[in-house]
Design a protein around this motif. Structure first.
Motif, PDB file in Angstrom:
ATOM      1  N   ALA A 169      38.489  43.242  61.299  1.00  0.00           N
ATOM      2  CA  ALA A 169      39.518  42.701  62.173  1.00  0.00           C
ATOM      3  C   ALA A 169      40.518  41.811  61.452  1.00  0.00           C
ATOM      4  CB  ALA A 169      38.857  41.919  63.314  1.00  0.00           C
ATOM      5  N   ALA A 170      40.061  41.055  60.477  1.00  0.00           N
ATOM      6  CA  ALA A 170      40.968  40.126  59.803  1.00  0.00           C
ATOM      7  C   ALA A 170      41.232  40.529  58.358  1.00  0.00           C
ATOM      8  CB  ALA A 170      40.404  38.707  59.866  1.00  0.00           C
ATOM      9  N   GLY A 171      41.029  41.781  58.043  1.00  0.00           N
ATOM     10  CA  GLY A 171      41.263  42.217  56.670  1.00  0.00           C
ATOM     11  C   GLY A 171      40.059  41.969  55.791  1.00  0.00           C
ATOM     12  N   TRP A 172      40.231  42.232  54.535  1.00  0.00           N
ATOM     13  CA  TRP A 172      39.126  42.076  53.583  1.00  0.00           C
ATOM     14  C   TRP A 172      38.979  40.628  53.171  1.00  0.00           C
ATOM     15  CZ3 TRP A 172      38.838  46.442  49.413  1.00  0.00           C
ATOM     16  CH2 TRP A 172      38.625  47.659  50.057  1.00  0.00           C
ATOM     17  N   GLY A 173      37.834  40.075  53.481  1.00  0.00           N
ATOM     18  CA  GLY A 173      37.455  38.798  52.893  1.00  0.00           C
ATOM     19  C   GLY A 173      38.273  37.606  53.298  1.00  0.00           C
ATOM     20  N   HIS A 174      38.495  37.418  54.586  1.00  0.00           N
ATOM     21  CA  HIS A 174      39.172  36.197  55.028  1.00  0.00           C
ATOM     22  C   HIS A 174      38.261  35.462  56.011  1.00  0.00           C
ATOM     23  CE1 HIS A 174      42.751  37.155  52.753  1.00  0.00           C
ATOM     24  NE2 HIS A 174      42.725  38.370  53.258  1.00  0.00           N
ATOM     25  N   ALA A 175      38.782  34.972  57.108  1.00  0.00           N
ATOM     26  CA  ALA A 175      38.037  34.050  57.960  1.00  0.00           C
ATOM     27  C   ALA A 175      36.719  34.618  58.483  1.00  0.00           C
ATOM     28  CB  ALA A 175      38.911  33.624  59.137  1.00  0.00           C
ATOM     29  N   VAL A 176      36.691  35.928  58.805  1.00  0.00           N
ATOM     30  CA  VAL A 176      35.480  36.461  59.420  1.00  0.00           C
ATOM     31  C   VAL A 176      34.442  36.888  58.394  1.00  0.00           C
ATOM     32  CG1 VAL A 176      36.766  37.300  61.405  1.00  0.00           C
ATOM     33  CG2 VAL A 176      36.352  38.840  59.485  1.00  0.00           C
ATOM     34  N   HIS A 177      34.782  36.788  57.115  1.00  0.00           N
ATOM     35  CA  HIS A 177      33.871  37.305  56.102  1.00  0.00           C
ATOM     36  C   HIS A 177      32.599  36.481  56.037  1.00  0.00           C
ATOM     37  CE1 HIS A 177      32.506  39.405  52.589  1.00  0.00           C
ATOM     38  NE2 HIS A 177      33.544  40.196  52.695  1.00  0.00           N
ATOM     39  N   PRO A 178      31.417  37.131  55.991  1.00  0.00           N
ATOM     40  CA  PRO A 178      30.159  36.385  56.037  1.00  0.00           C
ATOM     41  C   PRO A 178      29.854  35.614  54.769  1.00  0.00           C
ATOM     42  CG  PRO A 178      29.707  38.702  55.657  1.00  0.00           C
ATOM     43  CD  PRO A 178      31.192  38.582  55.957  1.00  0.00           C
ATOM     44  N   PHE A 179      30.439  36.010  53.639  1.00  0.00           N
ATOM     45  CA  PHE A 179      30.123  35.357  52.378  1.00  0.00           C
ATOM     46  C   PHE A 179      31.346  34.615  51.854  1.00  0.00           C
ATOM     47  CE2 PHE A 179      27.472  39.235  52.506  1.00  0.00           C
ATOM     48  CZ  PHE A 179      26.259  38.608  52.673  1.00  0.00           C
ATOM     49  N   ALA A 180      31.158  33.376  51.461  1.00  0.00           N
ATOM     50  CA  ALA A 180      32.263  32.556  50.983  1.00  0.00           C
ATOM     51  C   ALA A 180      32.801  33.093  49.673  1.00  0.00           C
ATOM     52  CB  ALA A 180      31.793  31.115  50.795  1.00  0.00           C
ATOM     53  N   PHE A 181      34.104  32.886  49.439  1.00  0.00           N
ATOM     54  CA  PHE A 181      34.715  33.339  48.192  1.00  0.00           C
ATOM     55  C   PHE A 181      34.031  32.677  47.002  1.00  0.00           C
ATOM     56  CE2 PHE A 181      38.109  32.763  44.941  1.00  0.00           C
ATOM     57  CZ  PHE A 181      38.180  34.090  44.560  1.00  0.00           C
ATOM     58  N   ALA A 182      33.565  31.433  47.189  1.00  0.00           N
ATOM     59  CA  ALA A 182      32.873  30.743  46.097  1.00  0.00           C
ATOM     60  C   ALA A 182      31.620  31.500  45.680  1.00  0.00           C
ATOM     61  CB  ALA A 182      32.504  29.321  46.518  1.00  0.00           C
ATOM     62  N   ASP A 183      30.961  32.190  46.634  1.00  0.00           N
ATOM     63  CA  ASP A 183      29.778  32.978  46.300  1.00  0.00           C
ATOM     64  C   ASP A 183      30.130  34.088  45.323  1.00  0.00           C
ATOM     65  OD1 ASP A 183      28.202  31.477  47.981  1.00  0.00           O
ATOM     66  OD2 ASP A 183      28.446  32.821  49.686  1.00  0.00           O
ATOM     67  N   ALA A 184      31.246  34.778  45.600  1.00  0.00           N
ATOM     68  CA  ALA A 184      31.676  35.857  44.721  1.00  0.00           C
ATOM     69  C   ALA A 184      32.080  35.320  43.358  1.00  0.00           C
ATOM     70  CB  ALA A 184      32.840  36.611  45.356  1.00  0.00           C
ATOM     71  N   ARG A 185      32.864  34.251  43.352  1.00  0.00           N
ATOM     72  CA  ARG A 185      33.365  33.689  42.100  1.00  0.00           C
ATOM     73  C   ARG A 185      32.217  33.250  41.205  1.00  0.00           C
ATOM     74  NH1 ARG A 185      37.624  29.347  43.280  1.00  0.00           N
ATOM     75  NH2 ARG A 185      35.777  28.380  44.202  1.00  0.00           N
ATOM     76  N   ALA A 186      31.148  32.722  41.804  1.00  0.00           N
ATOM     77  CA  ALA A 186      30.003  32.252  41.024  1.00  0.00           C
ATOM     78  C   ALA A 186      29.300  33.399  40.314  1.00  0.00           C
ATOM     79  CB  ALA A 186      29.021  31.522  41.936  1.00  0.00           C
ATOM     80  N   GLY A 187      29.358  34.603  40.889  1.00  0.00           N
ATOM     81  CA  GLY A 187      28.656  35.725  40.292  1.00  0.00           C
ATOM     82  C   GLY A 187      29.464  36.544  39.313  1.00  0.00           C
ATOM     83  N   PHE A 188      30.794  36.509  39.431  1.00  0.00           N
ATOM     84  CA  PHE A 188      31.634  37.366  38.592  1.00  0.00           C
ATOM     85  C   PHE A 188      31.430  37.108  37.100  1.00  0.00           C
ATOM     86  CE2 PHE A 188      34.711  37.806  42.301  1.00  0.00           C
ATOM     87  CZ  PHE A 188      34.266  39.077  42.595  1.00  0.00           C
ATOM     88  N   ARG A 189      31.125  35.881  36.720  1.00  0.00           N
ATOM     89  CA  ARG A 189      31.017  35.551  35.298  1.00  0.00           C
ATOM     90  C   ARG A 189      29.883  36.318  34.619  1.00  0.00           C
ATOM     91  NH1 ARG A 189      27.663  29.991  35.308  1.00  0.00           N
ATOM     92  NH2 ARG A 189      26.681  30.231  37.342  1.00  0.00           N
ATOM     93  N   HIS A 190      28.866  36.723  35.392  1.00  0.00           N
ATOM     94  CA  HIS A 190      27.727  37.426  34.803  1.00  0.00           C
ATOM     95  C   HIS A 190      27.875  38.946  34.818  1.00  0.00           C
ATOM     96  CE1 HIS A 190      25.733  33.625  34.682  1.00  0.00           C
ATOM     97  NE2 HIS A 190      25.527  33.546  35.980  1.00  0.00           N
ATOM     98  N   MET A 191      28.855  39.467  35.564  1.00  0.00           N
ATOM     99  CA  MET A 191      28.916  40.894  35.792  1.00  0.00           C
ATOM    100  C   MET A 191      29.031  41.746  34.516  1.00  0.00           C
ATOM    101  SD  MET A 191      28.257  41.396  38.887  1.00  0.00           S
ATOM    102  CE  MET A 191      28.609  43.146  38.912  1.00  0.00           C
ATOM    103  N   PRO A 192      29.860  41.371  33.524  1.00  0.00           N
ATOM    104  CA  PRO A 192      29.942  42.225  32.324  1.00  0.00           C
ATOM    105  C   PRO A 192      28.595  42.434  31.635  1.00  0.00           C
ATOM    106  CG  PRO A 192      31.772  40.679  32.375  1.00  0.00           C
ATOM    107  CD  PRO A 192      30.831  40.264  33.472  1.00  0.00           C
ATOM    108  N   LEU A 193      27.836  41.350  31.475  1.00  0.00           N
ATOM    109  CA  LEU A 193      26.543  41.463  30.801  1.00  0.00           C
ATOM    110  C   LEU A 193      25.539  42.224  31.670  1.00  0.00           C
ATOM    111  CD1 LEU A 193      24.727  40.880  28.447  1.00  0.00           C
ATOM    112  CD2 LEU A 193      24.345  38.569  29.326  1.00  0.00           C
ATOM    113  N   LEU A 194      25.575  42.001  32.980  1.00  0.00           N
ATOM    114  CA  LEU A 194      24.643  42.699  33.865  1.00  0.00           C
ATOM    115  C   LEU A 194      24.927  44.197  33.875  1.00  0.00           C
ATOM    116  CD1 LEU A 194      24.397  40.259  36.921  1.00  0.00           C
ATOM    117  CD2 LEU A 194      22.884  40.441  34.934  1.00  0.00           C
TER     118      LEU A 194
END
Length: 244
Positions: free
Chosen positions: A126-151
């Motif tokens: 309803a509100a697009g990708w990843g805005h007010a209604v999104h269940p996971f905070a943007f900080a959650d995603a940002r915290a994980g991105f740093r490990h993605m290349p090695l994973l």
């Protein structure tokens, strides 16, 4: 029925993650059973399912019937790889929260256009990708991105990793793991792996992984520890997210 019972000390985003782990087996789950599993009311489950649908998680179902996760998200006429979908989500999320009003507006417009061509079985975000209604905070995603290349490299090259993991209760533990698979659940990535510490399969939220070290060792398929057996075990048993 769980009635008015409530989880204590668990963020709503963590409960939604637990629900995704339950639903990812592809089976139909009734709201009553989900409520019992996560210890909330059926009414709360109805709201959680609506939130997941609005967030683009491919959940299908309705009250009185049950809920299940269906096909992964694709954007016709092209199929997105997981890396491409990650990059797209990250770009739209960052620009959507930009201080430049024009950039933010254009990002939300782009998100709306993407939503318009998503397969119907994903449900309309309803509100697009990843805005007010999104269940996971943007900080959650940002915290994980740093490990993605090695994973990613570890999954491809079958590398044994040493990770430090923070449980939902705040306890930190060090694990030796064999990464088997990465999954994306709308801003939140999970890593399914064989955990040497627990001598069993575990699913780790990437945003809760504090450190990742490549041990230099590689693993080979062994009976009871393969991705195929993980998938079979997952279908036959309750979710085993690494909370401890």
């Amino acid at each position: 029925m769980s009635g008015g019972r409530k989880q204590t000390g668990i963020r709503r985003s963590d409960r939604l993650f637990d629900l995704i782990q339950i639903l990812r087996d592809g089976k139909l789950h009734k709201a009553r059973d989900l409520a019992e599993r996560v210890e909330v009311s059926e009414r709360t489950i109805w709201r959680d399912m609506a939130t997941l649908k609005a967030s683009g998680v491919p959940v299908e179902g309705e009250r009185g019937v049950g809920y299940m996760i269906t096909a992964p998200i694709t954007l016709p006429p092209m199929n997105l790889t997981m890396g491409e979908l990650e990059a797209l989500h990250l770009a739209v999320a960052i620009l959507g929260e930009a201080t430049d009003p024009e950039l933010a507006e254009n990002a939300q417009s782009l998100a709306a256009k993407i939503d318009a061509v998503l397969p119907e079985n994903t449900g309309p975000p309803a509100a697009g990708w990843g805005h007010a209604v999104h269940p996971f905070a943007f900080a959650d995603a940002r915290a994980g991105f740093r490990h993605m290349p090695l994973l990613r490299q570890a999954v491809r090259d079958r590398k044994v990793l040493r990770i430090t993991y923070l449980s939902l209760t705040g306890d930190s533990s060090t694990r030796l793991v064999r990464p088997l698979q990465l999954d994306y659940w709308g801003r939140v990535w999970t890593m399914s792996a064989w955990c040497e510490k627990r001598a069993g399969f575990r699913t780790f939220r990437v945003d809760r992984i504090e450190t990742v070290i490549d041990t230099g060792a590689q693993f080979k398929d062994e009976p009871g520890k393969t991705l195929t057996e993980f998938i079979a075990y997952q279908k036959a048993n309750k979710p085993f997210a690494a909370k401890t």
